[in-house]
Design a protein around this motif. Structure first.
Motif, mmCIF file in Angstrom:
data_model
loop_
_atom_site.group_PDB
_atom_site.id
_atom_site.type_symbol
_atom_site.label_atom_id
_atom_site.label_comp_id
_atom_site.label_asym_id
_atom_site.label_seq_id
_atom_site.Cartn_x
_atom_site.Cartn_y
_atom_site.Cartn_z
ATOM 1 N N ILE A 343 0.875 -1.178 0.000
ATOM 2 C CA ILE A 343 0.000 0.000 0.000
ATOM 3 C C ILE A 343 0.905 1.219 0.000
ATOM 4 C CG2 ILE A 343 -1.817 1.250 1.201
ATOM 5 C CD1 ILE A 343 -2.666 -1.476 0.109
ATOM 6 N N THR A 344 0.758 2.078 -0.990
ATOM 7 C CA THR A 344 1.639 3.228 -1.141
ATOM 8 C C THR A 344 0.873 4.533 -0.956
ATOM 9 O OG1 THR A 344 1.276 3.221 -3.532
ATOM 10 C CG2 THR A 344 3.175 1.987 -2.692
ATOM 11 N N GLY A 345 1.620 5.636 -0.914
ATOM 12 C CA GLY A 345 1.030 6.953 -0.765
ATOM 13 C C GLY A 345 0.946 7.363 0.691
ATOM 14 N N GLN A 346 0.255 8.452 0.934
ATOM 15 C CA GLN A 346 0.091 9.012 2.265
ATOM 16 C C GLN A 346 -1.322 9.547 2.383
ATOM 17 O OE1 GLN A 346 2.472 8.485 4.335
ATOM 18 N NE2 GLN A 346 4.353 9.609 3.953
ATOM 19 N N GLY A 347 -1.827 9.615 3.619
ATOM 20 C CA GLY A 347 -3.139 10.197 3.843
ATOM 21 C C GLY A 347 -4.203 9.528 2.998
ATOM 22 N N LEU A 348 -4.943 10.340 2.240
ATOM 23 C CA LEU A 348 -6.006 9.823 1.389
ATOM 24 C C LEU A 348 -5.637 9.880 -0.089
ATOM 25 C CD1 LEU A 348 -9.101 11.033 3.403
ATOM 26 C CD2 LEU A 348 -8.345 8.678 3.009
ATOM 27 N N LEU A 349 -4.362 9.685 -0.385
ATOM 28 C CA LEU A 349 -3.873 9.397 -1.730
ATOM 29 C C LEU A 349 -3.181 8.047 -1.626
ATOM 30 C CD1 LEU A 349 -3.452 10.212 -4.664
ATOM 31 C CD2 LEU A 349 -1.390 11.444 -3.961
ATOM 32 N N ILE A 350 -3.874 6.998 -2.074
ATOM 33 C CA ILE A 350 -3.490 5.628 -1.750
ATOM 34 C C ILE A 350 -3.367 4.793 -3.018
ATOM 35 C CG2 ILE A 350 -4.249 3.516 -0.564
ATOM 36 C CD1 ILE A 350 -5.748 5.380 1.403
ATOM 37 N N GLY A 351 -2.278 4.045 -3.118
ATOM 38 C CA GLY A 351 -2.088 3.076 -4.179
ATOM 39 C C GLY A 351 -2.163 1.670 -3.618
ATOM 40 N N ILE A 352 -2.825 0.770 -4.338
ATOM 41 C CA ILE A 352 -3.012 -0.616 -3.907
ATOM 42 C C ILE A 352 -2.394 -1.534 -4.952
ATOM 43 C CG2 ILE A 352 -4.683 -2.420 -3.352
ATOM 44 C CD1 ILE A 352 -6.675 -0.197 -2.607
ATOM 45 N N GLU A 353 -1.421 -2.331 -4.536
ATOM 46 C CA GLU A 353 -0.788 -3.300 -5.428
ATOM 47 C C GLU A 353 -1.578 -4.602 -5.415
ATOM 48 O OE1 GLU A 353 3.526 -5.585 -5.975
ATOM 49 O OE2 GLU A 353 2.882 -4.876 -3.985
ATOM 50 N N LEU A 354 -1.886 -5.126 -6.601
ATOM 51 C CA LEU A 354 -2.566 -6.407 -6.736
ATOM 52 C C LEU A 354 -1.529 -7.496 -6.996
ATOM 53 C CD1 LEU A 354 -5.565 -5.294 -8.991
ATOM 54 C CD2 LEU A 354 -5.481 -5.447 -6.494
ATOM 55 N N LEU A 355 -1.519 -8.521 -6.158
ATOM 56 C CA LEU A 355 -0.535 -9.594 -6.259
ATOM 57 C C LEU A 355 -0.977 -10.667 -7.244
ATOM 58 C CD1 LEU A 355 0.333 -10.070 -2.486
ATOM 59 C CD2 LEU A 355 1.669 -8.843 -4.208
ATOM 60 N N PRO A 356 -0.021 -11.428 -7.797
ATOM 61 C CA PRO A 356 -0.387 -12.541 -8.677
ATOM 62 C C PRO A 356 -1.249 -13.567 -7.947
ATOM 63 C CG PRO A 356 1.952 -12.035 -8.858
ATOM 64 C CD PRO A 356 1.432 -11.242 -7.700
ATOM 65 N N ASP A 357 -2.185 -14.171 -8.692
ATOM 66 C CA ASP A 357 -3.041 -15.201 -8.107
ATOM 67 C C ASP A 357 -2.315 -16.549 -8.097
ATOM 68 O OD1 ASP A 357 -3.136 -16.128 -10.731
ATOM 69 O OD2 ASP A 357 -5.122 -15.311 -11.114
ATOM 70 N N ALA A 358 -3.028 -17.618 -7.755
ATOM 71 C CA ALA A 358 -2.416 -18.942 -7.641
ATOM 72 C C ALA A 358 -1.810 -19.407 -8.959
ATOM 73 C CB ALA A 358 -3.448 -19.951 -7.153
ATOM 74 N N ALA A 359 -2.353 -18.906 -10.053
ATOM 75 C CA ALA A 359 -1.827 -19.281 -11.373
ATOM 76 C C ALA A 359 -0.699 -18.364 -11.829
ATOM 77 C CB ALA A 359 -2.954 -19.270 -12.404
#
Length: 413
Positions: A343-359
């Motif tokens: 989770i990146t950024g600060q305050g209410l400017l937020i980036g969310i990284e999506l991880l690879p699934d089982a495949a």
């Protein structure tokens, strides 16, 4: 607003709007995802009456949410008094807003504010100031890989994404892009021909990322040594978005630096179009003179009254601390979800990284955002494998909780 009082358009009217959009508006934005007709606080309603939690806020624009009473009151009262006057004249809201900006930045003597209408225009003014730096004898301006500074021609030249620039080549000459986070590359690029370095303290368009520790401090030291300007583009990261008036004021990001120019827009107007190019200290004396730049609508009384209401409301409602507090609550909630990484950024400017699934496949961020929209949540698939949140500064834990609960299913599909 009660559930019974929000607007709902007849089905045939909604279809007419959609047909008219395709017929009479430019196609540059593609087909609109929704026909929105009303908003209040953290929510908007579409033409069918469906309610959405707005976690993007017009891309960090609606700082106070939708239709905040103080913002509506300021606009209404000013519109009934004085609307537009041109820049042959000034008005009390314009002066009051400039004074407020001086106050919140604690600007030294000699600093000045130029008002325009948007973030790209604020950066265009800074670009022109940079061209004038050192008497106009420094032809090169440096920008950073991953940057987004706008889409008008000067700002576009500073924007890193080739797909944005290529259709309009050759573009404005003299801009050099350096690799992200590489102090040695930045040092190698800066010389006596460098007019300015443009940096976003938090890069929004690549998924909300800050620079490595020490990067902004090094940029300040290198530009000072070379006699070049340091311009911080805080169009998205400013106006309490990160828990500070401007992101560089956070020591963990800015490390105590003072830039020569700051650009602002988006949240400044809370939904009214306004931009600001802020020169710090004696930088103002070296740059634009009377008649070298201008704007018809910039600094108009209504936009300035709205912006002043935004700043005063942020102060009175303690929204700096609120943004930081919500981040402290939300970040652990998000990192606990399977399939979410950094989770990146600060305050209410937020980036969310999506991880690879089982495949081993990284979820399609656009597909996740589409499912979220269907579920009643507006989020931004800002980059492959990354989501961006920039909700109103007024949003609450209670409003966010349903989104957090729904997110695992939205990612899994």
């Amino acid at each position: 607003m009660s559930e019974a009082t929000h607007q709902q358009a007849p089905t045939d009217q909604a279809q007419t709007w959609r047909d008219d959009f395709s017929r009479v508006l430019s196609p540059v934005f593609g087909s609109p995802q929704l026909d929105l007709v009303q908003g209040e606080g953290s929510y908007v309603w579409d033409a069918s009456g469906k309610k959405y939690l707005d976690l993007l806020a017009g891309i960090a624009v609606n700082a106070l949410g939708h239709c905040h009473p103080a913002w509506v009151k300021a606009i209404t009262e000013q519109a009934s008094t004085l609307g537009h006057i041109s820049n042959f004249f000034t008005s009390p809201p314009q002066i009051a807003l400039a004074n407020k900006i001086h106050e919140i930045l604690d600007l030294p003597s000699g600093s000045a504010v130029f008002f325009s209408n948007s973030g790209t225009e604020a950066n265009e003014a800074a670009f022109k100031m940079a061209r004038r730096a050192g008497g106009g004898g420094r032809p090169f301006i440096i920008a950073v890989e991953g940057a987004f500074h706008g889409r008008t021609m000067g700002s576009l030249a500073l924007t890193a994404k080739e797909a944005y620039r290529e259709p309009f080549a050759p573009g404005v000459p003299g801009v050099v892009h350096v690799p992200y986070g590489d102090v040695e590359a930045l040092a190698a690029a800066i010389n006596d021909n460098t007019a300015a370095v443009f940096i976003e303290p938090i890069q929004g368009e690549v998924g909300v990322r800050t620079h490595p520790q020490g990067y902004l401090k090094a940029a300040r030291e290198l530009t000072t040594k070379a006699g070049a300007l340091l311009v911080l583009d805080e169009v998205q990261s400013g106006i309490a978005r990160t828990g500070y008036w401007f992101a560089h004021q956070d020591w963990s990001i800015g490390e105590g630096i003072t830039p020569d120019i700051i650009t602002s827009a988006k949240g400044l107007g809370g939904g009214m179009p306004i931009g600001a190019t802020i020169t710090v200290g004696d930088a103002n004396t070296k740059l634009l003179e009377a008649g070298q730049h201008g704007t018809t609508f910039g600094g108009n009384p209504i936009a300035c009254a709205a912006a002043l209401a935004v700043l005063e409301t942020i102060e009175s409602e303690g929204l700096h601390d609120h943004a930081a507090d919500i981040n402290d609550w939300l970040t652990p909630q998000l990192t606990a979800i399977d399939g979410i990484g950094e989770i990146t950024g600060q305050g209410l400017l937020i980036g969310i990284e999506l991880l690879p699934d089982a495949a081993g496949e990284i979820p399609d961020s656009k597909a996740v955002a589409a499912r979220a929209l269907e579920a009643g949540f507006i989020i931004n698939p800002v980059a492959p494998g990354r989501l961006r949140l920039a909700p109103p500064l007024t949003i609450t834990e209670e409003e966010l909780a349903p989104f957090v609960a729904a997110l695992p299913g939205l990612i899994a599909g």
